[in-house]
Motif scaffolding. Sequence first.
Motif, PDB file in Angstrom:
ATOM      1  N   PHE A 152      -9.897 -12.232  -8.269  1.00  0.00           N
ATOM      2  CA  PHE A 152     -11.318 -12.587  -8.242  1.00  0.00           C
ATOM      3  C   PHE A 152     -11.944 -12.465  -6.860  1.00  0.00           C
ATOM      4  O   PHE A 152     -13.107 -12.826  -6.679  1.00  0.00           O
ATOM      5  N   HIS A 153     -11.195 -11.972  -5.908  1.00  0.00           N
ATOM      6  CA  HIS A 153     -11.674 -11.990  -4.522  1.00  0.00           C
ATOM      7  C   HIS A 153     -13.026 -11.305  -4.360  1.00  0.00           C
ATOM      8  O   HIS A 153     -13.902 -11.809  -3.664  1.00  0.00           O
ATOM      9  N   ALA A 154     -13.212 -10.176  -5.014  1.00  0.00           N
ATOM     10  CA  ALA A 154     -14.471  -9.432  -4.873  1.00  0.00           C
ATOM     11  C   ALA A 154     -15.388  -9.601  -6.077  1.00  0.00           C
ATOM     12  O   ALA A 154     -16.435  -8.955  -6.143  1.00  0.00           O
ATOM     13  N   ALA A 155     -15.013 -10.466  -7.028  1.00  0.00           N
ATOM     14  CA  ALA A 155     -15.777 -10.572  -8.269  1.00  0.00           C
ATOM     15  C   ALA A 155     -17.120 -11.249  -8.050  1.00  0.00           C
ATOM     16  O   ALA A 155     -17.238 -12.206  -7.292  1.00  0.00           O
ATOM     17  N   TRP A 156     -18.125 -10.745  -8.773  1.00  0.00           N
ATOM     18  CA  TRP A 156     -19.437 -11.395  -8.813  1.00  0.00           C
ATOM     19  C   TRP A 156     -19.540 -12.348  -9.986  1.00  0.00           C
ATOM     20  O   TRP A 156     -20.446 -13.149 -10.060  1.00  0.00           O
ATOM     21  N   PRO A 187     -16.198  -5.244  -7.819  1.00  0.00           N
ATOM     22  CA  PRO A 187     -15.273  -4.440  -8.621  1.00  0.00           C
ATOM     23  C   PRO A 187     -16.040  -3.498  -9.544  1.00  0.00           C
ATOM     24  O   PRO A 187     -17.174  -3.779  -9.938  1.00  0.00           O
ATOM     25  N   VAL A 188     -15.408  -2.385  -9.919  1.00  0.00           N
ATOM     26  CA  VAL A 188     -16.020  -1.414 -10.819  1.00  0.00           C
ATOM     27  C   VAL A 188     -15.271  -1.429 -12.151  1.00  0.00           C
ATOM     28  O   VAL A 188     -14.118  -1.840 -12.234  1.00  0.00           O
ATOM     29  N   ASP A 189     -15.969  -0.974 -13.209  1.00  0.00           N
ATOM     30  CA  ASP A 189     -15.333  -0.883 -14.521  1.00  0.00           C
ATOM     31  C   ASP A 189     -14.739   0.513 -14.696  1.00  0.00           C
ATOM     32  O   ASP A 189     -14.659   1.308 -13.748  1.00  0.00           O
ATOM     33  N   GLU A 242     -21.349  -5.992 -12.894  1.00  0.00           N
ATOM     34  CA  GLU A 242     -21.828  -7.366 -12.720  1.00  0.00           C
ATOM     35  C   GLU A 242     -22.840  -7.505 -11.589  1.00  0.00           C
ATOM     36  O   GLU A 242     -23.677  -8.412 -11.619  1.00  0.00           O
ATOM     37  N   VAL A 243     -22.798  -6.617 -10.599  1.00  0.00           N
ATOM     38  CA  VAL A 243     -23.731  -6.745  -9.481  1.00  0.00           C
ATOM     39  C   VAL A 243     -25.035  -5.984  -9.725  1.00  0.00           C
ATOM     40  O   VAL A 243     -26.074  -6.301  -9.125  1.00  0.00           O
ATOM     41  N   ILE A 244     -25.023  -5.001 -10.632  1.00  0.00           N
ATOM     42  CA  ILE A 244     -26.228  -4.199 -10.873  1.00  0.00           C
ATOM     43  C   ILE A 244     -27.397  -5.048 -11.373  1.00  0.00           C
ATOM     44  O   ILE A 244     -28.531  -4.875 -10.898  1.00  0.00           O
ATOM     45  N   HIS A 298     -19.925 -11.943  -0.878  1.00  0.00           N
ATOM     46  CA  HIS A 298     -19.507 -10.560  -0.623  1.00  0.00           C
ATOM     47  C   HIS A 298     -20.601  -9.714   0.034  1.00  0.00           C
ATOM     48  O   HIS A 298     -20.624  -8.495  -0.121  1.00  0.00           O
ATOM     49  N   LEU A 299     -21.536 -10.356   0.742  1.00  0.00           N
ATOM     50  CA  LEU A 299     -22.546  -9.616   1.493  1.00  0.00           C
ATOM     51  C   LEU A 299     -22.132  -9.552   2.961  1.00  0.00           C
ATOM     52  O   LEU A 299     -21.602 -10.513   3.516  1.00  0.00           O
ATOM     53  N   SER A 300     -22.400  -8.386   3.573  1.00  0.00           N
ATOM     54  CA  SER A 300     -22.122  -8.239   4.999  1.00  0.00           C
ATOM     55  C   SER A 300     -23.187  -8.963   5.818  1.00  0.00           C
ATOM     56  O   SER A 300     -24.211  -9.423   5.292  1.00  0.00           O
TER      57      SER A 300
END
Length: 351
Positions: free
Chosen positions: A240-244, A295-297, A304-306, A276-278
């Motif tokens: 889940f580290h990069a999950a939105w 993450p991408v599918d 999830e971020v779109i 996860h924002l710079s």
Amino acid sequence: MTDTPERIQKCSRLFQIAALLREQHATVRDIARHLYPTASVHGPGWSGIERSIQRDLDDLELLEPDFTRLGGRPPRYRIDTHRTHLHPVQTLVLHAAARLTYHRASGQKTHHAAALNTLTGWLPEHLQPIMHRSLQDLGERRTRTREDLNLEHAATAWLGAHPLRFEYQKPGGSGAWRTNIIHPYLIEAHPQNLDLYVIGREVTFHDDVRTFKLSRMRGLQVIRDDTYTIPATFDPHAFFHAAWGVVGSQHTPPETIHLRFRQDAAYRILEGGYAHLSEPTQNADGSIDVTVTAPVDSSGLPREVIPWILSFGPRVNVLGPDHIRAHWLNELRDAATHATPTDAPMRETPA
């Protein structure tokens, strides 16, 4: 002296009633429904059930030093033995989480209400009435919905380490329903919509960790004659580290997306609170540039971020990567195409 069957039944009733009253306030009718869920109120034998429970309550009053008869009509009963010694903040967090999922859930919310009743029993006396009133919208409804049954099957499989068989259709209602089998590792609530998702190894098609929306699953079956083991190599933090939301990544690295926010939206980003924002880069015109990872599918898109990006409308520009920018632009063009000049704005209907 050997106990008669009647004596054993009475002992069992006393234990069950005491357990219920330690969890929540209850009337004689509440207790009767708990002990005899298939009996009909006002049906044959119901009055005898209530009289028997009333005698049991008289006995419990002698046996339980913390037994209390409350006022009101009908009267309620409770046993004040505390079931938890949690820190106040821990109790608050558990209760708030249960209320969030309760209010978001559809259907009869049978299991959500039962969990809230249990947690409410841990609260001090002055909070009990308002918490019980907040659950009264269930009324006399007792029919369980598919969502209730889905949750029951998923929880049973997860807690018992049993595989879960179900039918699933891809998002959007496209494609055929197909049968999947999953070894549930986690059941997670989405941080935005609070819908529940089952996360685990899907062994029918992918033999990999996948995420499935619980309310979209149908025909759930717990495979009780089989068990599984969650491998020590599965790291929830890494997944889940990069999950939105709830879609994580175990093997594929997350995508880095470059965004530019206009000045009239920049303040919302600068306020923080987004994962996860710079660190933002300030531009001369007041806009800011940031990157976000997600993450991408299987199609290569960070689904999830779109929606979060689209929620900023014209106040954000997707600078790259090219395939994500192209998808974002197509979404905007499709929306503009459907909003034709012939579409009349919705107006309020006169009273």
